[in-house]
Design an enzyme around this catalytic site. Structure first.
Site, PDB file in Angstrom:
ATOM      1  N   HIS A  17       0.835  -1.205   0.000  1.00  0.00           N
ATOM      2  CA  HIS A  17       0.000   0.000   0.000  1.00  0.00           C
ATOM      3  C   HIS A  17       0.875   1.262   0.000  1.00  0.00           C
ATOM      4  O   HIS A  17       0.587   2.228  -0.707  1.00  0.00           O
ATOM      5  CB  HIS A  17      -0.878   0.050   1.262  1.00  0.00           C
ATOM      6  CG  HIS A  17      -1.945  -1.001   1.354  1.00  0.00           C
ATOM      7  ND1 HIS A  17      -2.066  -1.844   2.437  1.00  0.00           N
ATOM      8  CD2 HIS A  17      -2.950  -1.330   0.511  1.00  0.00           C
ATOM      9  CE1 HIS A  17      -3.120  -2.645   2.262  1.00  0.00           C
ATOM     10  NE2 HIS A  17      -3.660  -2.362   1.094  1.00  0.00           N
ATOM     11  N   LYS A  41     -19.603  -3.227  11.777  1.00  0.00           N
ATOM     12  CA  LYS A  41     -18.680  -4.370  11.893  1.00  0.00           C
ATOM     13  C   LYS A  41     -17.355  -4.015  12.546  1.00  0.00           C
ATOM     14  O   LYS A  41     -16.756  -4.826  13.227  1.00  0.00           O
ATOM     15  CB  LYS A  41     -18.387  -4.929  10.489  1.00  0.00           C
ATOM     16  CG  LYS A  41     -19.534  -5.730   9.912  1.00  0.00           C
ATOM     17  CD  LYS A  41     -19.052  -6.449   8.663  1.00  0.00           C
ATOM     18  CE  LYS A  41     -20.205  -7.086   7.914  1.00  0.00           C
ATOM     19  NZ  LYS A  41     -19.835  -7.351   6.512  1.00  0.00           N
ATOM     20  N   ARG A  95      -1.624  -6.015  -7.986  1.00  0.00           N
ATOM     21  CA  ARG A  95      -0.449  -6.821  -7.661  1.00  0.00           C
ATOM     22  C   ARG A  95      -0.161  -7.851  -8.736  1.00  0.00           C
ATOM     23  O   ARG A  95       0.977  -8.157  -9.047  1.00  0.00           O
ATOM     24  CB  ARG A  95      -0.664  -7.562  -6.333  1.00  0.00           C
ATOM     25  CG  ARG A  95      -0.677  -6.659  -5.141  1.00  0.00           C
ATOM     26  CD  ARG A  95      -1.218  -7.352  -3.939  1.00  0.00           C
ATOM     27  NE  ARG A  95      -2.599  -7.752  -4.164  1.00  0.00           N
ATOM     28  CZ  ARG A  95      -3.413  -8.242  -3.243  1.00  0.00           C
ATOM     29  NH1 ARG A  95      -2.961  -8.426  -2.028  1.00  0.00           N
ATOM     30  NH2 ARG A  95      -4.656  -8.560  -3.522  1.00  0.00           N
ATOM     31  N   SER A 133      -3.052  -7.887   3.248  1.00  0.00           N
ATOM     32  CA  SER A 133      -3.287  -7.600   4.666  1.00  0.00           C
ATOM     33  C   SER A 133      -3.738  -8.858   5.397  1.00  0.00           C
ATOM     34  O   SER A 133      -3.317  -9.118   6.533  1.00  0.00           O
ATOM     35  CB  SER A 133      -4.360  -6.524   4.813  1.00  0.00           C
ATOM     36  OG  SER A 133      -3.948  -5.335   4.204  1.00  0.00           O
TER      37      SER A 133
END
Ligand code: PNS
Length: 168
Positions: A17, A41, A95, A133
């Site tokens: 990132h 959430k 990516r 992540s």
């Protein structure tokens, strides 16, 4: 002034990132990192941690760009975040070809929702092309070393071996 929004979950921010952000700051005058969350959430404290980690990473890795980069939390549509901050571009990283299909769908959908907003892609640097992540979190959870995958502050928060911490 040319503004862009770099949206994502950033849970947590990785060096991939940071690489995309560096490149975006080279093209746009202002880049708003939009941490997209679902408030039902994501607990507020956890989101604050994500924002703090991004700000720390910018100060550490992109000191020349600190005046150009803002970090803000949004709950809702990315295109609404763009409209709120006056940005006509969305930045995303690619990516590998496996990212392409989902990103293409999102770019088309966002363009349908907001024809005035365009998505631009930066190819993530090869050395970070394998990072995600969720993998970073999994590795850290089982005690693996993620210190070469995330900014130092994130590594410390995750309790990476060799990093200062854990902070939380
Ligand atoms: O880091 P991620 O999880 O790949 O980011 C995905 C994100 C947050 C950019 C995407 O889920 C998103 O834009 N969410 C906000 C809601 C929205 O605008 N949905 C429609 C996308 S076409």
């Amino acid at each position: 002034m040319r503004s862009a929004v770099y949206p994502g979950s950033f849970d947590p921010i990785t060096l991939g990132h940071v690489d995309v952000l560096r490149r975006a700051a080279g093209v746009f005058d202002r880049v708003v990192v939009a941490v997209l969350v679902n408030p039902r959430k994501a607990p507020a404290g956890e989101v604050d941690g994500r924002v703090a980690a991004i700000r720390e990473a910018v100060a550490e890795a992109l000191p020349d760009a600190t005046g150009q980069v803002e970090v803000r939390v949004f709950d809702g549509l990315t295109v609404e975040a763009c409209r709120t901050v006056g940005a006509r571009h969305i930045v995303r990283g690619l990516r590998a070809v496996s990212d392409f299909e989902a990103e293409l769908q999102m770019a088309h959908m966002n363009r349908r929702l907001a024809p005035e907003i365009d998505t631009v892609f930066f190819m993530t640097a090869l050395e970070y092309g394998y990072l995600s992540s969720s993998l970073v979190k999994e590795i850290a959870r089982f005690g693996g070393d993620v210190s070469a995958m995330v900014p130092a502050g994130v590594a410390a928060r995750l309790g990476a071996p060799g990093a200062e911490g854990p902070r939380v």
